[in-house]
Every structure is written in structure tokens, then in C-alpha cells.
Design an enzyme around this catalytic site. Structure first.
Site, PDB file in Angstrom:
ATOM      1  N   HIS A  49       0.183   0.708   7.218  1.00 43.33           N
ATOM      2  CA  HIS A  49       0.274   2.139   6.910  1.00 43.33           C
ATOM      3  C   HIS A  49       1.095   2.874   7.964  1.00 43.33           C
ATOM      4  O   HIS A  49       0.939   2.642   9.168  1.00 43.33           O
ATOM      5  CB  HIS A  49      -1.100   2.783   6.740  1.00 43.33           C
ATOM      6  CG  HIS A  49      -1.932   2.092   5.707  1.00 43.33           C
ATOM      7  ND1 HIS A  49      -3.283   2.290   5.577  1.00 43.33           N
ATOM      8  CD2 HIS A  49      -1.590   1.185   4.742  1.00 43.33           C
ATOM      9  CE1 HIS A  49      -3.757   1.536   4.588  1.00 43.33           C
ATOM     10  NE2 HIS A  49      -2.747   0.855   4.069  1.00 43.33           N
TER      11      HIS A  49
ATOM     12  N   ASP B 255       0.871  -1.165   0.000  1.00 42.77           N
ATOM     13  CA  ASP B 255       0.000   0.000   0.000  1.00 42.77           C
ATOM     14  C   ASP B 255       0.915   1.223   0.000  1.00 42.77           C
ATOM     15  O   ASP B 255       1.908   1.257   0.750  1.00 42.77           O
ATOM     16  CB  ASP B 255      -0.900   0.038   1.241  1.00 42.77           C
ATOM     17  CG  ASP B 255      -2.040  -0.965   1.177  1.00 42.77           C
ATOM     18  OD1 ASP B 255      -2.026  -1.834   0.286  1.00 42.77           O
ATOM     19  OD2 ASP B 255      -2.929  -0.892   2.051  1.00 42.77           O
TER      20      ASP B 255
ATOM     21  N   CYS C  36      -4.946   9.949   4.626  1.00 42.61           N
ATOM     22  CA  CYS C  36      -5.489   8.805   3.890  1.00 42.61           C
ATOM     23  C   CYS C  36      -6.396   9.237   2.739  1.00 42.61           C
ATOM     24  O   CYS C  36      -6.405   8.622   1.679  1.00 42.61           O
ATOM     25  CB  CYS C  36      -6.317   7.918   4.817  1.00 42.61           C
ATOM     26  SG  CYS C  36      -5.436   7.166   6.177  1.00 42.61           S
TER      27      CYS C  36
END
Length: 349
Positions: free
Chosen positions: A229, A180, A336
């Protein structure tokens, strides 16, 4: 004022003046449908039971989250930032998906290159194309810009070992590149990243190969058994000042990286409380660190989080408050929900 002489993608850090950005839309968002092992490794244990195939979030929650994203986008436009938005009303239930609200997970700008994530979770395989394909096509019309789309071989459903064995602390193996883009943070020519339950070594090497010449990735040692993350672990507020989550990373680990050698490193001083309404289905309360810096002087923070805002102001920042609790509930905050396309800086880091 927008500088039209700049490329449509040009960004190297997290704090230079923001000129152009993507802001997500929730659409008909659903709980991510991923293998149980992946969910248990990353999600809050008391909410794991909610992650079932084809289960949408409550429509009232989504309606409020969508309104917050719209308000956020309008606020950025009022601050002089060009804002791109994906199409409204995507039904993620129809495509067994998640949401379009969190583009930072799937796109990262480095210099004039935009890199698409090779997601570990198959429910996100087509998220960027569905929500952001049109925007990527528009950006690609600029001949100065390179957009690296996810190659088909990275769609292989091979990241979980069939026998349930694990050769690392992470639930995914290294059979194909997985990452990610929210597991990386840009500090000019140096990009700090982490290995996690969604980012493997093959993914890190894929990103390194995709970077413009002269850029390098360094892996930060993070103490987080549920790592997924990095943008609630470290937050550069401006060049030379970084806030970090002392529950996940130490000053010693940060100082191993030369790019941070002369920085003022500040541990986040609070233990945030978990909200009761709406609940955080997918994150920890440390979303306080998931902020969007507009120019090294201004930072966007959640409207109800006054203790964090006051602390950031004590560090010399001006806080712009924005309601975002319902977006928080479905999986993220201001960092985000955005992809910064253009930051007006000349790399000298």
C-alpha cells in the site's frame, strides 16, 4: 449539500471536494490468514506470531474500533458528505476472512469507474462481495457508472512459487493479476502506483486496461522492502502540495513524474513512535500520512497525533481530529477506511 446531478461515482484525485464516500465497518475482524511467506514479507516482524488461522482480534479492541468508525462516519455526514456503510455485524471468522474496515484496499474510483481489487491474499477473496456487494448494486443503478468486478480467473491460488524461489524483490509472482487498490494514488489523468508484495506487474496491467480512456499508470520507485500500500508513503494535501515519507521515497523519485513537476514536495519531518496501547499489529507508525483530505483545505487526522496536526496546519490545512487508534491497530487509518465515490471536480490535471 449533496449535488444529486452528479453520477454516483465520479472521482479523479485525492483532494477535490468530497461529496460521497464509503466508510467501512470492522465486524468480527480476524488476523488475516495468509501463507507465512506473505505475512513475513509485509507485517511487522514482532507481530508475525499473531497471524494464525481463524484467530479473531480481541473483542474489546473491535468494539472500540467499530465505535471509532461510527464516529468518523457521523463526522463526515456533519461535514456535508454522503456516507455509505456496509452491513453491521459480519462475522469474518465464519468465512475465514479479515475485516470490512478497509475498503480502500479493495475498491478504487477513477472518473465514473469503480474497480474491484484482485487481492493477492485468498482470505480477502470475497471481502468486497460480502461487505460491499449491496452498495455496489445500488451504485450500478446509475447508467453513467461502470463497476468492474473481479473476474473468476484472478482467484487462482498460484502466486507463490512452490519451490520457494523468487525472481523479483516481491514474495508474489506474476502468474495472474494481483493488486490491492491501496497501491495506487490518483492525480487526475495520471495515477501513481507501486509494485509491492500484494501488487504485481500483471495487476498493474489489469488496472491500466480497466481505466477510462486517457488515464495512465506510472510506477513510483519506492525504497520499501516490506511494500504493501502506497497511502502511508505519499499524501497529496491539495493540488500542488504533497507530503511524503522520506524513509520510503525520495524527492528525486517523485520528480521523475511530470504530474508532480511543479508541486511543493514536503518530507514528513518526524519519526513517529510505535504506540504501546493499542499496538499496531499490521502497520508502521507512519499511518500519520494515511489521512483523508476533504477538499484541499481540510484534512482528517488522528485525535492524539497533535504534532502531525500542527505541522499540517503550518502547511495551510485545517485539521479535523478524530479518534482512530483502535482502527489503526487492526490495519489502517482514514484513507484505508474509506472509498471516495464522488469528488466534485472537473479533470484538468
Amino acid at each position: 449539500m449533496i449535488n444529486h446531478s452528479l453520477p454516483s461515482v465520479q472521482a479523479d484525485d485525492e483532494w477535490s471536494p468530497l461529496r460521497s464516500v464509503i466508510v467501512g465497518r470492522a465486524g468480527r475482524a480476524c488476523f488475516p490468514n495468509a501463507p507465512t511467506a506473505m505475512i513475513e514479507a509485509t507485517m511487522p516482524s514482532h507481530h508475525v506470531h499473531n497471524f494464525k488461522p481463524r484467530r479473531p482480534f480481541d473483542q474489546k479492541l473491535i468494539t472500540k474500533a467499530e465505535a471509532e468508525l461510527d464516529y468518523f462516519a457521523a463526522m463526515l455526514q456533519a461535514e456535508g458528505v454522503q456516507v455509505y456503510r456496509p452491513p453491521a455485524g459480519v462475522n469474518w471468522l465464519d468465512v475465514n476472512g479479515y475485516t470490512g474496515a478497509m475498503p480502500r484496499d479493495g475498491l478504487m474510483s477513477v472518473q465514473n469507474t469503480l474497480i474491484e481489487a484482485c487481492f493477492a491474499w485468498s482470505c480477502r477473496n470475497h471481502e468486497i462481495e460480502i461487505a460491499y456487494g449491496t452498495i455496489l448494486g445500488e451504485l450500478a443503478r446509475d447508467s453513467r457508472v461502470t463497476i468492474i468486478r473481479r473476474p473468476p480467473y484472478t482467484l487462482a491460488d498460484s502466486l507463490l512459487d512452490e519451490d520457494g524461489s523468487k525472481s523479483s524483490p516481491w514474495v508474489i509472482n506474476n502468474s495472474r493479476p494481483a493488486f490491492d487498490t491501496a497501491d495506487f494514488m490518483r492525480f487526475g489523468k495520471t495515477i501513481l502506483g507501486q509494485l509491492s508484495h500484494v501488487t504485481n506487474q500483471a495487476g498493474v496491467e489489469y488496472v491500466q486496461r480497466s481505466l477510462p480512456a486517457g488515464y495512465k499508470i506510472e510506477i513510483l520507485e519506492v525504497n520499501d522492502p516490506h511494500a504493501m500500500h502506497i497511502d502511508a508513503t505519499i499524501l497529496p494535501l491539495r493540488e500542488g502540495l504533497l507530503v511524503y515519507n522520506p524513509q520510503k521515497v525520495t524527492e528525486e523519485a517523485l520528480l521523475k513524474h511530470e504530474v508532480l513537476a511543479n508541486w511543493d514536495l514536503r518530507p514528513y519531518p518526524f519519526t513517529p513512535k510505535e504506540p504501546e496501547d493499542p499496538v499496531l499489529y499490521m502497520t508502521s507508525p507512519y499511518l500519520s500520512l494515511n489521512a483523508l483530505v476533504l477538499d484541499g483545505k481540510r484534512v482528517v487526522v488522528e485525535a492524539s497525533d497533535q504534532q502531525t496536526a500542527k505541522w499540517y496546519e503550518s502547511l495551510g490545512m485545517k485539521c479535523i481530529t478524530c479518534p482512530f487508534r483502535h482502527v489503526n491497530s487492526i490495519g489502517g487509518s482514514f484513507h484505508c477506511a474509506t472509498v471516495d465515490l464522488v469528488r466534485d471536480s472537473t479533470v484538468k490535471h
